[in-house]
Design a protein around this motif. Structure first.
Motif, PDB file in Angstrom:
ATOM      1  N   GLN A  47      19.863   5.115  43.246  1.00 60.06           N
ATOM      2  CA  GLN A  47      18.227   5.642  42.472  1.00 60.06           C
ATOM      3  C   GLN A  47      17.865   4.592  41.276  1.00 60.06           C
ATOM      4  O   GLN A  47      18.951   4.523  39.777  1.00 60.06           O
ATOM      5  N   ARG A  48      17.352   3.280  41.577  1.00 55.34           N
ATOM      6  CA  ARG A  48      16.430   2.618  40.489  1.00 55.34           C
ATOM      7  C   ARG A  48      15.476   3.286  38.595  1.00 55.34           C
ATOM      8  O   ARG A  48      14.733   4.032  39.718  1.00 55.34           O
ATOM      9  N   LEU A  49      16.877   3.253  38.278  1.00 52.80           N
ATOM     10  CA  LEU A  49      15.490   4.131  37.388  1.00 52.80           C
ATOM     11  C   LEU A  49      14.761   3.429  36.469  1.00 52.80           C
ATOM     12  O   LEU A  49      14.075   3.816  35.950  1.00 52.80           O
ATOM     13  N   ALA A  50      15.387   2.383  36.459  1.00 50.30           N
ATOM     14  CA  ALA A  50      14.292   1.070  35.149  1.00 50.30           C
ATOM     15  C   ALA A  50      14.681  -0.460  35.766  1.00 50.30           C
ATOM     16  O   ALA A  50      15.264  -0.738  36.336  1.00 50.30           O
ATOM     17  N   THR A  51      13.656  -1.420  35.245  1.00 46.09           N
ATOM     18  CA  THR A  51      13.363  -2.768  35.642  1.00 46.09           C
ATOM     19  C   THR A  51      13.373  -3.558  34.156  1.00 46.09           C
ATOM     20  O   THR A  51      12.266  -3.125  33.710  1.00 46.09           O
ATOM     21  N   ILE A  52      13.389  -4.268  34.179  1.00 43.65           N
ATOM     22  CA  ILE A  52      13.291  -5.510  33.373  1.00 43.65           C
ATOM     23  C   ILE A  52      11.984  -5.910  33.800  1.00 43.65           C
ATOM     24  O   ILE A  52      10.925  -6.215  32.807  1.00 43.65           O
TER      25      ILE A  52
END
Length: 252
Positions: A216-221
């Motif tokens: 699960q991707r929680l945050a991205t630049i």
């Protein structure tokens, strides 16, 4: 008198040399601060000072100069657990302009224009196919680096972090209470991915397939976070080949 005049004449030159040396030292230190922020993401002044062996006053002097130059921004540190009295510590992050100078986001305008053309002529499915093709070579290279990592997803995440770092993503993996966490502190396509999240989706799917579990991707630049953060569950289930894994933001 002549000797005094000579000495007096030498002082400005000596001062200029000393000033140039001090300036060069400042530039070198700020480059080291930049590299640390690139590798770690949001970091406090105390943490930066400890890593560089600088006093609180010295590191704050450099950070103040970098704030004025537009190289860093300061934010309040997010604290989820109960904390004592007082304001939360500030964390510092690189600005987009500083990331560009680190060699990121090359050809952003051209890449964005190309993806807009693909979207107009081929629709969303064409953009997704393009994104998948772009990360396919990265997946092959990383898979080769994971050959001796075994089957444990967390061990594979550690090996993947090393492979991604070699690719320029400044990644690291860590174990947390709910499983594992893969962090990428550098994204070479962040500006483009801000408009076309299919790039993030394709990358997340690659991570899932490589570690062998749902992630699960929680945050991205690309969405303004300091670090791309991917959660790896502690008791994973295998993911069928080719399954799409969506990016989920939980920081709102």
């Amino acid at each position: 008198m002549k000797n005094a005049a000579a000495l007096s004449g030498q002082r400005p030159a000596a001062a200029a040399v000393a000033g140039a040396s001090a300036s060069a030292a400042d530039v070198s230190t700020r480059e080291r601060v930049t590299q640390l922020l690139l590798a770690r993401g949001a970091t406090t002044a105390v943490q930066l000072g400890d890593a560089l062996g600088l006093s609180p006053a010295a590191i704050r002097r450099h950070l103040d100069a970098m704030l004025v130059d537009g190289d860093v921004v300061a934010r309040e540190q997010a604290v989820r657990a109960h904390r004592g009295r007082g304001r939360p510590a500030k964390v510092f992050l690189l600005t987009d302009a500083a990331r560009v100078r680190c060699g990121t986001h090359h050809y952003d305008n051209m890449a964005t224009a190309a993806l807009r053309w693909i979207a107009r002529t081929g629709g969303a499915e064409a953009v997704e196919a393009f994104a998948a093709e772009q990360v396919a070579a990265l997946e092959r290279r990383c898979r080769a680096a994971l050959e001796d990592a075994g089957e444990d997803p967390l061990a594979r995440a550690e090996a993947l972090a090393g492979a991604l770092t070699a690719e320029g993503y400044a990644a690291n993996a860590s174990t947390i209470a709910s499983g594992g966490q893969l962090c990428q502190h550098h994204c070479p396509v962040a500006h483009v991915a801000a408009e076309f999240p299919q790039l993030c989706e394709a990358e997340t799917s690659v991570i899932s397939r490589l570690v062998g579990t749902h992630v699960q991707r929680l945050a991205t630049i690309a969405h303004g976070d300091g670090v791309c953060t991917t959660h790896i569950p502690g008791q994973p289930g295998r993911v069928p080949s080719g399954k799409t894994v969506s990016t989920v933001r939980t920081d709102r």
